[in-house]
Design a protein around this motif. Structure first.
Motif, PDB file in Angstrom:
ATOM      1  N   ILE A  87       0.894  -1.259   0.145  1.00  0.00           N
ATOM      2  CA  ILE A  87       0.109   0.064   0.008  1.00  0.00           C
ATOM      3  C   ILE A  87       0.912   1.321  -0.050  1.00  0.00           C
ATOM      4  O   ILE A  87       0.571   2.168  -0.776  1.00  0.00           O
ATOM      5  N   TYR A  88       1.906   1.377   0.946  1.00  0.00           N
ATOM      6  CA  TYR A  88       2.495   2.494   0.959  1.00  0.00           C
ATOM      7  C   TYR A  88       3.622   2.984  -0.119  1.00  0.00           C
ATOM      8  O   TYR A  88       3.972   3.990  -0.510  1.00  0.00           O
ATOM      9  N   LEU A  89       3.858   2.083  -1.090  1.00  0.00           N
ATOM     10  CA  LEU A  89       4.766   2.174  -2.138  1.00  0.00           C
ATOM     11  C   LEU A  89       3.920   3.153  -3.163  1.00  0.00           C
ATOM     12  O   LEU A  89       4.469   3.683  -4.219  1.00  0.00           O
ATOM     13  N   TYR A  90       2.405   3.102  -3.205  1.00  0.00           N
ATOM     14  CA  TYR A  90       1.613   4.060  -4.101  1.00  0.00           C
ATOM     15  C   TYR A  90       2.015   5.507  -3.922  1.00  0.00           C
ATOM     16  O   TYR A  90       1.842   5.743  -2.562  1.00  0.00           O
ATOM     17  N   PRO A  91       2.111   6.099  -4.876  1.00  0.00           N
ATOM     18  CA  PRO A  91       2.624   7.506  -4.494  1.00  0.00           C
ATOM     19  C   PRO A  91       1.380   8.440  -3.904  1.00  0.00           C
ATOM     20  O   PRO A  91       1.557   9.476  -3.204  1.00  0.00           O
ATOM     21  N   LEU A  98      -0.608   1.030  11.247  1.00  0.00           N
ATOM     22  CA  LEU A  98      -1.120  -0.373  11.791  1.00  0.00           C
ATOM     23  C   LEU A  98      -1.903   0.099  13.223  1.00  0.00           C
ATOM     24  O   LEU A  98      -1.224   0.956  13.831  1.00  0.00           O
ATOM     25  N   MET A  99      -3.182  -0.217  13.064  1.00  0.00           N
ATOM     26  CA  MET A  99      -3.997   0.326  14.271  1.00  0.00           C
ATOM     27  C   MET A  99      -4.500  -0.805  15.017  1.00  0.00           C
ATOM     28  O   MET A  99      -4.707  -1.980  14.652  1.00  0.00           O
ATOM     29  N   SER A 100      -4.853  -0.556  16.297  1.00  0.00           N
ATOM     30  CA  SER A 100      -5.535  -1.195  17.118  1.00  0.00           C
ATOM     31  C   SER A 100      -7.001  -1.095  17.041  1.00  0.00           C
ATOM     32  O   SER A 100      -7.258   0.068  16.615  1.00  0.00           O
ATOM     33  N   GLY A 101      -7.921  -1.825  17.362  1.00  0.00           N
ATOM     34  CA  GLY A 101      -9.298  -1.594  17.115  1.00  0.00           C
ATOM     35  C   GLY A 101     -10.123  -2.566  15.906  1.00  0.00           C
ATOM     36  O   GLY A 101      -9.719  -3.681  15.698  1.00  0.00           O
ATOM     37  N   ALA A 102     -10.854  -1.747  15.402  1.00  0.00           N
ATOM     38  CA  ALA A 102     -11.974  -2.346  14.649  1.00  0.00           C
ATOM     39  C   ALA A 102     -11.513  -2.794  13.117  1.00  0.00           C
ATOM     40  O   ALA A 102     -12.000  -3.422  12.352  1.00  0.00           O
ATOM     41  N   TYR A 103     -10.391  -2.169  12.719  1.00  0.00           N
ATOM     42  CA  TYR A 103      -9.690  -2.371  11.280  1.00  0.00           C
ATOM     43  C   TYR A 103      -8.256  -2.515  11.749  1.00  0.00           C
ATOM     44  O   TYR A 103      -7.726  -2.186  12.835  1.00  0.00           O
ATOM     45  N   ASP A 104      -7.673  -2.733  10.587  1.00  0.00           N
ATOM     46  CA  ASP A 104      -6.116  -3.003  10.743  1.00  0.00           C
ATOM     47  C   ASP A 104      -5.062  -1.840  10.363  1.00  0.00           C
ATOM     48  O   ASP A 104      -4.246  -1.349  11.179  1.00  0.00           O
ATOM     49  N   LEU A 105      -5.603  -1.311   9.046  1.00  0.00           N
ATOM     50  CA  LEU A 105      -4.584  -0.319   8.606  1.00  0.00           C
ATOM     51  C   LEU A 105      -5.391   1.153   8.502  1.00  0.00           C
ATOM     52  O   LEU A 105      -6.364   0.987   7.994  1.00  0.00           O
ATOM     53  N   LEU A 106      -4.636   2.243   8.945  1.00  0.00           N
ATOM     54  CA  LEU A 106      -5.268   3.306   8.339  1.00  0.00           C
ATOM     55  C   LEU A 106      -4.592   4.049   7.449  1.00  0.00           C
ATOM     56  O   LEU A 106      -3.193   4.397   7.472  1.00  0.00           O
ATOM     57  N   VAL A 107      -4.929   4.488   6.252  1.00  0.00           N
ATOM     58  CA  VAL A 107      -4.304   4.843   4.986  1.00  0.00           C
ATOM     59  C   VAL A 107      -4.625   6.195   4.798  1.00  0.00           C
ATOM     60  O   VAL A 107      -5.987   6.538   4.584  1.00  0.00           O
ATOM     61  N   GLU A 108      -3.697   7.103   4.709  1.00  0.00           N
ATOM     62  CA  GLU A 108      -4.143   8.552   4.081  1.00  0.00           C
ATOM     63  C   GLU A 108      -3.865   8.664   2.789  1.00  0.00           C
ATOM     64  O   GLU A 108      -2.740   8.403   2.102  1.00  0.00           O
ATOM     65  N   ILE A 109      -4.918   9.209   1.741  1.00  0.00           N
ATOM     66  CA  ILE A 109      -4.526   9.272   0.578  1.00  0.00           C
ATOM     67  C   ILE A 109      -4.779  10.836  -0.060  1.00  0.00           C
ATOM     68  O   ILE A 109      -5.741  11.194   0.659  1.00  0.00           O
TER      69      ILE A 109
END
Lengths: 163, 409
Positions: A87-91, A98-109
Motif C-alpha cells: 500500500i505505502y509504495l503507491y505515490p 497499523l491500528m488497534s481496534g475495529a480495523y487494521d490499517l489506516l491509510v491517508e490518500i
C-alpha cells in the motif's frame, strides 16, 4: 537520545530553517557540535526529511485527502508488513498506520479530486488480495495538522510598548 | 444683542473642556509625572506601520496554557461567579504556599501570612500604603520598573532612587544602599530578576544587603514576579535570608511565569501584622481578586501550568542567548541578563541619548524598544529590549538594528 539532540529536534520541529549557528547560540553550544549532531541524526534517519506544512485550502490547486480504514488478513510469519508495503509504495498514499481496534490499517490518500481518490480505492486498494474491506472518509477541512493550528488567528494583540 | 464675552455659561463650558478640572485635583494626583514611557508609546501607537517589530512589550508572547484557560471556562459554566474570601480562595493560598515551599524553600502560613491580589502591582501598592506615613523615604534601586516611584508618591512617601551600574551588572551594592539611607528611610524595594536590566542577585550577594536592612530597621518589599525566569542558578528569595522573612513582603504573581498577564493574578506574603493591614485596605477597595482568575491560578499551580511553565522558560533562555550574542556581534555592549526576559544593551557608543536612539530606530528601522532613561537613574544610554517574541521576529529585528547601526557610521 541525549538531551542535547532532543533540544535540537525541538527547535527544528518548530522551524526547520534555523541554521546550525542559530541553534548553537540558542542552546549555548558550539556550532560544530550542533552540525555534527544534526548530521548524525540525518544519517540515523531520526531526521527523515525537512518538509513544509502547507495549508492547501489557501491554494487554488486544492487537493482532496481521505482516510481509509482497511480491514485485511495478516500473512503467516509476516503479519501486516507485506500488505502495508504494497500500500505505502503507491505515490498517492501519504501515510499508513497499523491500528488497534475495529480495523487494521489506516491509510491517508491524497488526490487531485474526489474521483481520483475513489478510483484509487476501488481499483488499487480494494483489489489487493488480503484486503477484506475498506471504509473511506474524506477530509472536509483541516483545523490542525502536526501540531499546527490552521485557523487564522489575528495578529499579536499585545501593546506595542509597556512598562 | 448679547456680546459673546457676556455669555458666562458658554465660557464656563469652554473652561471645563479645556482642563478646568485641574484645580479640583488632589496635589499628589496632579503632581505625579505621566509615565516616561508614554511619549514613546504614543509615538509607536501613532505609527500605523504594520511592519514594526516590537521589542517594547514586557509580556510573554505565549498565551495562557489551554488547561488553565479551560479551568476558568469550566468554573464559569458551573456558575462559580461569587466573591471569594477577601484574602483569596483557601485552596489557592494552600497551593501558593506549597509552590513557594517547593520552588524557593519558603514557608508561609496560607491562613495568616498570605493574600491573593489583583496582579503583583496591587500587592506592591497595598504594602506601600500599609507601611508609609507622610515623608517616609522609600529606597528604590534604579533602573527599575516604572511604577514604584509614583505609587510611593501616591501613598505620601518620597521615593529615593539608588543608581546601579552596568559594571556591577546592575546589582544593588551594600555601599550605595548605605549611602542612601537617612533617618527617614523606611522601606527598600527590590526587584530581582530585574525589569528592565535582567539583573539577578544571588543569595551571597544579598547577604550584605540584609545586614544593612537589619541594622537600619528597614522593611523590604521584594518584587519577585520574574523569579521563575532565572537562567543562571536558582532564584533565591530575599525572604529566605537569615532573619529577613519577617522584614520582607514577598510580592509575586502569575503574569510572567504562566503567561497570565491579562488575568491580573498576584499574591503577597509576609508578617501576619503587615498582611492583616494590607488585607484591610484590600477588602475596602478591591474586595477580592476575580474568582475565575483564582480558579485559573489554582489550575496553573497544581495541574495544568507547571510543565508548560518549564517549556516556556527554556524557550526564553534560548532566545536570550540569541539576542545577547546578536547585540554583541553588532558592537553594542550588553551585560548578560541572567533573569526576566529583557536585554539591556548600551547605545552610548552611538553618541545619541537613549530616547534619540529609540526614536530613530523606530522611524528608520521599524523596531520598537524602550529608551532606558524612563526606568530612572542609570538607565540613560541603554535600551530595553524584550525578547519574548518569536525567533524569526527576533532575527529580523537584530538584522534591522544592525543595518541601522551601520547606517550611522
Amino acid at each position: 537520545m541525549n538531551e542535547f539532540k532532543l533540544s535540537i529536534l525541538d527547535l527544528l520541529k518548530e522551524d526547520a530553517r534555523l541554521s546550525a549557528a542559530t541553534i548553537a547560540t540558542m542552546l549555548g553550544a558550539e556550532e560544530a557540535d550542533v552540525s555534527s549532531a544534526i548530521a548524525e541524526m540525518e544519517r540515523d534517519h531520526v531526521i527523515v526529511k525537512y518538509a513544509t506544512v502547507i495549508n492547501w485550502s489557501k491554494v487554488d490547486d486544492e487537493k482532496v485527502t481521505a482516510l481509509i480504514e482497511v480491514e485485511c488478513t495478516p500473512e503467516r510469519g509476516r503479519g501486516f508488513e507485506n500488505i502495508a508495503e504494497r500500500i505505502y509504495l503507491y505515490p498517492e498514499v501519504k501515510s499508513v498506520y497499523l491500528m488497534s481496534g475495529a480495523y487494521d490499517l489506516l491509510v491517508e490518500i491524497e488526490g487531485k479530486n474526489l474521483k481520483e481518490v475513489a478510483s484509487f480505492v476501488s481499483n488499487k486498494l480494494s483489489t489487493i488480495e488480503s484486503v477484506i474491506a475498506t471504509k473511506s472518509f474524506f477530509i472536509l477541512k483541516k483545523y490542525k495538522q502536526d501540531g499546527i493550528i490552521f485557523e487564522e488567528f489575528e495578529d499579536d494583540h499585545r501593546l506595542l510598548v509597556s512598562p | 444683542m448679547i456680546k459673546d464675552e457676556e455669555k458666562p455659561l458658554i465660557r464656563q463650558d469652554d473652561r471645563s473642556r479645556s482642563g478646568g478640572m485641574q484645580h479640583h485635583l488632589a496635589a499628589h494626583a496632579r503632581e505625579i509625572p505621566p509615565s516616561g514611557i508614554r511619549r514613546f508609546f504614543d509615538l509607536v501607537s501613532a505609527s500605523k506601520d504594520k511592519d514594526i517589530i516590537t521589542l517594547g512589550v514586557g509580556e510573554p508572547d505565549f498565551v495562557t496554557p489551554w488547561r488553565v484557560r479551560d479551568a476558568a471556562v469550566y468554573s464559569l459554566e458551573k456558575g462559580k461567579t461569587q466573591y471569594t474570601p477577601n484574602a483569596g480562595m483557601p485552596e489557592l493560598r494552600e497551593a501558593i504556599g506549597q509552590y513557594l515551599s517547593n520552588q524557593f524553600h519558603l514557608t508561609y502560613d496560607p491562613a495568616k501570612e498570605m493574600i491573593v491580589t489583583v496582579g503583583g502591582s496591587e500587592g506592591i501598592d497595598l504594602a506601600l500604603r500599609a507601611l508609609i506615613e507622610p515623608g517616609d523615604e522609600i529606597l528604590v534601586p534604579e533602573p527599575c520598573y516604572i511604577s514604584y516611584s509614583p505609587i510611593t508618591t501616591l501613598s505620601g512617601g518620597v521615593a529615593v532612587g539608588i543608581e546601579t551600574f552596568a559594571e556591577d551588572q546592575f546589582k544593588l551594592t551594600a555601599e550605595s544602599l548605605k549611602a542612601a539611607i537617612t533617618p527617614k528611610s523606611k522601606v527598600l524595594v527590590l526587584c530581582y530578576p530585574s525589569n528592565p536590566t535582567g539583573a539577578i542577585m544571588t543569595y551571597e550577594e544579598m547577604l550584605p544587603i540584609a545586614k544593612i536592612v537589619e541594622e537600619n530597621d528597614l522593611i523590604v518589599i521584594s518584587d519577585e514576579i520574574y523569579a521563575e525566569l532565572t537562567f543562571k542558578g536558582n532564584h533565591s528569595s530575599f525572604a529566605s535570608l537569615p532573619g529577613m522573612k519577617d522584614r520582607t513582603i514577598l510580592v509575586s504573581g502569575f503574569s510572567k511565569a504562566f503567561a497570565m498577564t491579562g488575568w491580573r493574578m498576584g499574591y503577597a506574603c509576609g508578617h501576619p501584622d503587615l498582611i492583616s493591614a494590607m488585607l484591610k485596605i484590600h477588602q475596602y477597595t478591591i474586595m477580592c481578586a476575580p474568582t475565575m482568575g483564582q480558579v485559573a491560578a489554582l489550575e496553573a499551580l497544581t495541574k495544568g501550568g507547571l510543565e508548560e511553565k518549564d517549556r516556556m522558560m527554556e524557550s526564553y533562555n534560548q532566545r536570550r542567548r540569541l539576542v545577547v550574542q546578536g547585540f554583541r556581534e553588532m558592537g553594542l555592549e550588553c551585560h548578560e541578563p541572567q533573569g526576566a526576559f529583557y536585554a539591556f544593551p548600551s547605545v552610548k557608543s552611538t553618541g545619541m541619548t537613549s530616547e534619540q536612539f529609540a526614536e530613530r530606530l523606530l522611524l528608520e528601522a521599524k523596531v520598537a524598544a524602550v529608551p532606558g532613561h524612563v526606568f530612572g537613574k542609570g538607565g540613560e544610554g541603554f535600551l530595553r529590549c524584550c525578547y519574548a517574541t518569536s525567533v524569526s521576529q527576533l532575527t529580523e529585528a537584530l538584522e534591522r538594528i544592525d543595518s541601522f547601526l551601520r547606517s550611522l557610521e
